[in-house]
Design an enzyme around this catalytic site. Sequence first.
Site, PDB file in Angstrom:
ATOM      1  N   ASP A   1       0.835  -1.192   0.000  1.00  0.00           N
ATOM      2  CA  ASP A   1       0.000   0.000   0.000  1.00  0.00           C
ATOM      3  C   ASP A   1       0.879   1.255   0.000  1.00  0.00           C
ATOM      4  O   ASP A   1       1.900   1.284  -0.697  1.00  0.00           O
ATOM      5  CB  ASP A   1      -0.941  -0.035   1.207  1.00  0.00           C
ATOM      6  CG  ASP A   1      -2.299   0.539   0.882  1.00  0.00           C
ATOM      7  OD1 ASP A   1      -2.384   1.764   0.768  1.00  0.00           O
ATOM      8  OD2 ASP A   1      -3.271  -0.229   0.741  1.00  0.00           O
TER       9      ASP A   1
ATOM     10  N   HIS B   1      -3.895   5.760   3.443  1.00  0.00           N
ATOM     11  CA  HIS B   1      -4.551   4.533   2.985  1.00  0.00           C
ATOM     12  C   HIS B   1      -3.896   3.285   3.573  1.00  0.00           C
ATOM     13  O   HIS B   1      -4.570   2.392   4.096  1.00  0.00           O
ATOM     14  CB  HIS B   1      -4.536   4.486   1.463  1.00  0.00           C
ATOM     15  CG  HIS B   1      -5.409   3.406   0.884  1.00  0.00           C
ATOM     16  ND1 HIS B   1      -4.955   2.130   0.664  1.00  0.00           N
ATOM     17  CD2 HIS B   1      -6.700   3.424   0.496  1.00  0.00           C
ATOM     18  CE1 HIS B   1      -5.934   1.402   0.150  1.00  0.00           C
ATOM     19  NE2 HIS B   1      -7.005   2.154   0.046  1.00  0.00           N
TER      20      HIS B   1
ATOM     21  N   SER C   1     -11.832  -1.888  -1.154  1.00  0.00           N
ATOM     22  CA  SER C   1     -10.491  -1.780  -0.587  1.00  0.00           C
ATOM     23  C   SER C   1     -10.527  -1.829   0.932  1.00  0.00           C
ATOM     24  O   SER C   1      -9.497  -2.041   1.571  1.00  0.00           O
ATOM     25  CB  SER C   1      -9.818  -0.479  -1.043  1.00  0.00           C
ATOM     26  OG  SER C   1      -9.487  -0.537  -2.400  1.00  0.00           O
TER      27      SER C   1
END
Length: 1008
Positions: free
Chosen positions: A182, A213, A379
């Site tokens: 990520d 994120h 996600s």
Amino acid sequence: MTLTNLSNPESLTSPNNSNYIVRFVEYRNAEDHRNYLTTNLKYTAWTWIERRNPAVEFPTDFAVVSVDESVKTAVIGEIERLSRVKDVSVDFSYTRSLLEGTLERESEFCEVKKTAGKMFTKMSFEEEDGEVGGHWSSLSNQTISWQRHLLGKRPQVTSLFGADVLWAKGYTGAKVKMAIFDTGIRADHPHFRNIKERTNWTNEDTLNDNLGHGTFVAGVVAGQDSECLGFAPDTEIYAFRVFTDAQVSYTSWFLDAFNYAIATNMDVLNLSIGGPDHLDLPFVEKVWELTANNIIMVSAIGNDGPLYGTLNNPADQTDVIGVGGIDYSDHIAAFSSRGMSTWEIPHGYGRVKPDVVAYGRDIMGSKISTGCKSLSGTSVASPVVAGVVCLLVSIIPENDRKRILNPASMKQALVEGAAKLSGPNMYEQGAGRVDLLESYEILKNYRPRASIFPSVLDFMDCPYSWPFCRQPLYAGAMPVIFNATILNGMGVIGYVDGPPIWHPSNEEGNLLNIHFTYSEVIWPWTGYLALHMQIKEEGAQFFGVIEGNVTVKVYSPPAQGEKVLRTSMCVLHLRLKVVPTPPRSKRILWDQFHNIKYPPGYIPRDSLDVRNDILDWHGDHLHTNFHTMFNMLRDAGYYVETLGSPLTCFDARHYGTLLLVDLEDEFFEEEINKLKEDVLNTGLGLAVFAEWYNVDTIVKMRFFDDNTRSWWSPVTGGSNVPALNDLLIPFGIAFGDKILNGDFTIDGEQSRYASGANIIRFPAGGYVHSFPFMDNSDVATTQSVLTRSLMKGTSPILGFLEVGEGRISVYGDSNCLDSSHMVTNCFWLLKKILDFTSENIKDPVLFSNSVKQGEPLYVDDKQLPSRRTDVNFSAYSAVMEKELVCRRDSRFEVLGTKGYNIHVRGRNRRLPGYHTTTDMGRSSNISLEIPNLKVPNVIPKISDSLSNKYFGLFYKDELDMPVLVASHWLVPAIIAAFGFLFLISFWRIRQKRRRRRKGSGSSRYGNL
């Protein structure tokens, strides 16, 4: 050759200089690969890209080189000829769109291009005050609110799955190595107690997460803050920073990071990226290698819902756990992508995906520095399942994990333990919502075995078994294909031991004829089992249910310390509804064979008004983006079958209408001739829905794609109008190259004509409807809206014609049938068209005298739309430079031939890589087709002479199907007859010679 540090790859990404991945057949030190290329390449117009990351300590199987585009072909060709080189491909750029704040549009309908390569699945952020964004619906043109009113705090997602039950038993994810690919994480983040390693694979000099994120994903998996607890707080976090702050990554970064994950023995890996490109081979094959090394990969299926056929790669791969999203009411989230997988279309059928679903709306996770926030998207659902997986891994003693746990056994535990939801179908929910405690019970007593997913196909279970539950089987139909996945928990490699067997539970089950295609070798961990199902002709009047089991035996090599093969019997339960064969007028045949989608080529969108989704990548299948139309036709009483082979491979006497919608491929000459015969003399109805096609517009759509860093040019238009015209010109019909837009009304029904084609040829006596539309073909994007509005003119778009025994209808736009970007549907029009083409029922408005053609529409051949000459269309076509042959989705009696009324075998009787035994329905109920590692030689084409038919076997030619059975006695009989005639002739000659000798002897004696 020069040496460059990979510190700024963007500097090498101009159109004149691109990066390429060179894959080698073996792992070696990077310096050995560089010396090999330097020594063996004559060209110097390439640059070695130095990769400085943690993987440099380990051997590698690839290199990155920069090549001057002016000599690209020569340089790459020289590299690919080297013996140690596997292949050369573009180093793709991956991008992600990250939207912050309250969103009203959280799906891919936002103004973000869906381009080649992969993109991070989009995330929707929530404000701290808890306001929830809505979902933008392109169908209703409004924002749908999904806000859920909660009393007090949001629920902890961990408690909804019962994680606290396992925590109480002492299972917290300890000694599980979790790789999070990520945007990184901060080393001193207070929410994590066990950050083991942070690695950077980008060109930025930081390990920190500056976007939030990666931190959020890690928090869902292993956070320990009381407001946003993770599932496995003691899991060892390995943060792989593969995206920059600008949300950019490259294939080479992923390949290095994957190699490092393999070398450092990761247990679980979460990947929240995806895209439509399942042909990015370096990426796809590296995922195979990763899972083959016993790393369990969890990936989001994408946020392209509610559209069907929108699964993202790598979540669509069978060795990966693909995760969809649901809300707290167990409804499929609107943003969650739907199946089926499309990479097996058009010559097969897709798999069931996602594998499972999990909560993906309003999930709490960690912020960049401290505190919690809420996110939604697949996600988010993906790390929910990844956290569940980490917790499940920890219940197995560390010494036994590699023996018991692997990608297949974990998927078995998840799908077998999942709770099936009552509303969604299998291509929306997979096995259902993850059930942590049920999966725990399965794994606690797990013994390595193989299984089939789904394990049941029940035509009576609606809506879960959609589309199969929507249409029963009947005799004479095209084979119904069901593609299941074999999960082999016994080993990374397995083998099918003998053919699958159909075991009917009653006598009626013998009416079912199954042709199997399957993986002979199962690797890594998974394979496929496809059932091609037909009802025998003797079941033409049968009404009822056929039930039974399909069994297939799988074996794997012994594990370490074992001496006996591991074996397992897999069972697939079938419960099939069968009805009498419907009348011809109610049977419709859908042409799937002539559809081309992305990848491999740039197939442009059908509506040029759509800016956010430039690719036609949803499969164009009855059960993907045309699923709403399919349901409508079934509701109207029609039976719709799919043809995945050329038009020569169906018997027109059985169908009321052949439906051609949005076709991009060419047609064989034999198809054109047969269709003419079918319509004129067999009474087949023909309904054609075209799309825009304009060469100038196609050329203007060329763009430089940042993902692939190459120029992309459309292969064709919305549909292949020149090819359609070849098919229709024998009937005096042709489409033009205008691109028409506008609204029109027929009999009170208002419709939108979105980038449709015009009709420029139509015979007298037909019925043609014309409307004033704006023509965008000339103005493209260069004219103002005002100028374009002045160019409205009346154009023919809809026509009806009776010709010979058949009837034809043509319409220039298919967007009104396609759920992808539909503005208004035209199902009402489709019903009236089918009334005419199948049953000769004429709507009084559509067939009024005012639209009857007194004179033909006609233009000269030179004015017909022309094909592009600068595109190698054969690279994408199933027709150009290909052999005409009926494929494995055809009726069994023509499988491997050229089709009906064409009595010559195709040169490629078998599909490449397969050998086939065809069952004619005369004895056994099954026939087989299994992969062969060797590609069969191409069989020379033979003429239709009797000598070739009956004696072709002596020259290793294959006989026509109708002659195949007779040849068992006919060929020997003919040989015996010739032998008998030869003996008779020889005996007669001997007799004549004897008489002559007697006569000459008497003369001699007389002379004496």
